[in-house]
Write a protein that holds these residues in place. Structure first.
Motif, PDB file in Angstrom:
ATOM      1  N   GLY A   1       0.807  -1.207   0.000  1.00 52.29           N
ATOM      2  CA  GLY A   1       0.000   0.000   0.000  1.00 52.29           C
ATOM      3  C   GLY A   1       0.845   1.263   0.000  1.00 52.29           C
ATOM      4  N   LEU A   2       0.154   2.402  -0.062  1.00 53.85           N
ATOM      5  CA  LEU A   2       0.817   3.702  -0.147  1.00 53.85           C
ATOM      6  C   LEU A   2       0.312   4.619   0.971  1.00 53.85           C
ATOM      7  N   PRO A   3       0.801   4.439   2.181  1.00 54.64           N
ATOM      8  CA  PRO A   3       0.327   5.268   3.295  1.00 54.64           C
ATOM      9  C   PRO A   3       0.737   6.729   3.124  1.00 54.64           C
ATOM     10  N   THR A   4      -0.109   7.607   3.629  1.00 57.32           N
ATOM     11  CA  THR A   4       0.185   9.035   3.568  1.00 57.32           C
ATOM     12  C   THR A   4       0.916   9.460   4.840  1.00 57.32           C
ATOM     13  N   LYS A   5       1.530  10.648   4.786  1.00 56.82           N
ATOM     14  CA  LYS A   5       2.197  11.175   5.975  1.00 56.82           C
ATOM     15  C   LYS A   5       1.196  11.410   7.100  1.00 56.82           C
ATOM     16  N   LYS A   6      -0.020  11.793   6.722  1.00 54.59           N
ATOM     17  CA  LYS A   6      -1.052  12.021   7.737  1.00 54.59           C
ATOM     18  C   LYS A   6      -1.383  10.724   8.461  1.00 54.59           C
ATOM     19  N   GLU A   7      -1.499   9.636   7.697  1.00 50.47           N
ATOM     20  CA  GLU A   7      -1.793   8.336   8.318  1.00 50.47           C
ATOM     21  C   GLU A   7      -0.642   7.893   9.220  1.00 50.47           C
TER      22      GLU A   7
ATOM     23  N   LEU B   1      -2.976   0.161  10.712  1.00 51.35           N
ATOM     24  CA  LEU B   1      -3.155   1.259   9.757  1.00 51.35           C
ATOM     25  C   LEU B   1      -3.672   0.756   8.409  1.00 51.35           C
ATOM     26  N   GLY B   2      -3.628  -0.563   8.215  1.00 58.11           N
ATOM     27  CA  GLY B   2      -4.096  -1.133   6.955  1.00 58.11           C
ATOM     28  C   GLY B   2      -3.007  -1.318   5.915  1.00 58.11           C
ATOM     29  N   TYR B   3      -1.738  -1.354   6.370  1.00 61.38           N
ATOM     30  CA  TYR B   3      -0.612  -1.515   5.453  1.00 61.38           C
ATOM     31  C   TYR B   3       0.295  -2.646   5.955  1.00 61.38           C
ATOM     32  N   PRO B   4      -0.050  -3.885   5.614  1.00 59.47           N
ATOM     33  CA  PRO B   4       0.694  -5.033   6.154  1.00 59.47           C
ATOM     34  C   PRO B   4       2.157  -5.052   5.709  1.00 59.47           C
ATOM     35  N   VAL B   5       2.989  -5.523   6.614  1.00 65.43           N
ATOM     36  CA  VAL B   5       4.436  -5.587   6.362  1.00 65.43           C
ATOM     37  C   VAL B   5       4.769  -6.757   5.440  1.00 65.43           C
ATOM     38  N   ILE B   6       5.595  -6.460   4.432  1.00 64.49           N
ATOM     39  CA  ILE B   6       6.100  -7.484   3.525  1.00 64.49           C
ATOM     40  C   ILE B   6       7.495  -7.929   3.967  1.00 64.49           C
ATOM     41  N   LYS B   7       8.347  -6.952   4.263  1.00 67.63           N
ATOM     42  CA  LYS B   7       9.686  -7.218   4.766  1.00 67.63           C
ATOM     43  C   LYS B   7      10.005  -6.239   5.884  1.00 67.63           C
ATOM     44  N   LEU B   8      10.881  -6.673   6.801  1.00 64.33           N
ATOM     45  CA  LEU B   8      11.220  -5.812   7.931  1.00 64.33           C
ATOM     46  C   LEU B   8      12.666  -6.065   8.359  1.00 64.33           C
ATOM     47  N   LYS B   9      13.393  -4.967   8.570  1.00 67.77           N
ATOM     48  CA  LYS B   9      14.788  -5.070   9.008  1.00 67.77           C
ATOM     49  C   LYS B   9      15.081  -3.994  10.050  1.00 67.77           C
ATOM     50  N   ARG B  10      15.793  -4.386  11.108  1.00 68.71           N
ATOM     51  CA  ARG B  10      16.256  -3.398  12.079  1.00 68.71           C
ATOM     52  C   ARG B  10      17.664  -2.966  11.676  1.00 68.71           C
TER      53      ARG B  10
ATOM     54  N   LYS C   1       3.561  -1.316  -8.202  1.00 67.84           N
ATOM     55  CA  LYS C   1       3.501  -2.515  -7.361  1.00 67.84           C
ATOM     56  C   LYS C   1       2.676  -2.296  -6.091  1.00 67.84           C
ATOM     57  N   ASN C   2       2.249  -1.040  -5.887  1.00 66.44           N
ATOM     58  CA  ASN C   2       1.448  -0.680  -4.712  1.00 66.44           C
ATOM     59  C   ASN C   2       2.172  -1.042  -3.414  1.00 66.44           C
ATOM     60  N   THR C   3       3.449  -0.609  -3.349  1.00 67.85           N
ATOM     61  CA  THR C   3       4.244  -0.863  -2.144  1.00 67.85           C
ATOM     62  C   THR C   3       4.979   0.416  -1.738  1.00 67.85           C
ATOM     63  N   SER C   4       5.357   0.476  -0.468  1.00 62.53           N
ATOM     64  CA  SER C   4       6.114   1.609   0.065  1.00 62.53           C
ATOM     65  C   SER C   4       7.232   1.088   0.971  1.00 62.53           C
ATOM     66  N   ILE C   5       8.309   1.852   1.028  1.00 60.51           N
ATOM     67  CA  ILE C   5       9.391   1.557   1.963  1.00 60.51           C
ATOM     68  C   ILE C   5       9.451   2.693   2.977  1.00 60.51           C
ATOM     69  N   ILE C   6       9.329   2.330   4.246  1.00 61.41           N
ATOM     70  CA  ILE C   6       9.181   3.311   5.324  1.00 61.41           C
ATOM     71  C   ILE C   6      10.222   3.059   6.403  1.00 61.41           C
ATOM     72  N   GLN C   7      10.779   4.126   6.935  1.00 64.02           N
ATOM     73  CA  GLN C   7      11.691   4.031   8.080  1.00 64.02           C
ATOM     74  C   GLN C   7      10.943   4.452   9.333  1.00 64.02           C
ATOM     75  N   LEU C   8      11.035   3.621  10.362  1.00 66.67           N
ATOM     76  CA  LEU C   8      10.335   3.877  11.620  1.00 66.67           C
ATOM     77  C   LEU C   8      11.319   3.831  12.782  1.00 66.67           C
TER      78      LEU C   8
END
Length: 245
Positions: free
Chosen positions: A142-148, A201-210, A177-184
């Protein structure tokens, strides 16, 4: 440990057997002996020459060691697994000391994981009140917004937990591809924290790395590789925790 007096629970924790909190409970439960005498008082202090036993087993006084591992996906953050899956300590096969992971990374999550035999150090880093920042990079559907994503600063509730991120940054998006890469950036580490938070939030994780833990990064490490922390790094991590106390 020197010949100076140290609290018994601290000595047990530093041996790598367990955390200080659990060591305190062992003492209260009457499972610890010093020089053959059962000790139940938490204020008891010991020296290097004292003989300590836990449930009749002599305490081995190992020198403290500290390692950083780039945990690959498909490995359990534990010293054993009842399902027979590979655990992180198998990767550190040439290390003689009985190390254990500081906190956890999920089976399908990769990235920076610390291992040590110093229970006091581990407890310091894991305790929520010390608020050591951990940085994750996640690919989501998905493509989450900054507001979300801004909702994460206040936190989202899931199964009674308030799941927060102190900072976020959208690194890239792929509309095709309807995907986003986000840093948290997190200051806590509840079970499956990032995955549950993004699911809400409705944006399931595909991959995750610390990618970062305090001031430590994965620079120079490949998945499945590890290195010892330098004395300076150990000191910096201790100081970082105590500064946030």
């Amino acid at each position: 440990m020197t010949n100076s007096l140290e609290r018994l629970q601290k000595v047990i924790a530093q041996s790598g057997v367990t955390s200080r909190r659990k060591a305190e409970q062992l003492i209260i439960d009457g499972k610890v002996k010093v020089n053959g005498k059962t000790i139940t008082e938490l204020g008891t202090k010991v020296t290097q020459g004292d003989q300590i036993e836990i449930d009749g087993v002599p305490l081995e006084k190992e020198e403290p060691v500290y390692y950083m591992l780039y945990k690959p996906r498909g490995v359990i953050s534990s010293v054993k697994d009842d399902k027979g899956r590979k655990v992180v300590t198998e990767i550190l096969g040439d290390i003689q000391e009985r190390v254990f992971p500081v906190g956890r990374l999920d089976y399908d999550t990769s990235g920076l994981l610390l291992l040590t035999n110093d229970g006091e150090f581990a407890n310091l880093l894991m305790h929520p009140k010390y608020q050591i920042e951990k940085v994750y990079v996640t690919k989501v559907k998905g493509l989450p917004t900054k507001k979300e994503l801004g909702l994460l600063r206040k936190g989202v509730r899931d199964e009674g937990d308030l799941l927060k991120a102190v900072r976020y940054d959208i690194l890239s998006t792929d509309k095709n591809k309807n995907t986003s890469i986000i840093q948290l950036t997190l200051q806590e580490g509840k079970n499956k924290h990032v995955r549950r938070m993004m699911d809400k939030l409705g944006y399931p994780v595909i991959k995750l790395k610390r990618e970062k833990y305090g001031m430590l990064t994965l620079e120079g490490l490949q998945p499945g590789k590890y290195r010892p922390l330098t004395p300076k790094e150990v000191k910096q991590m201790r100081n970082l925790a105590l500064e946030n106390c």
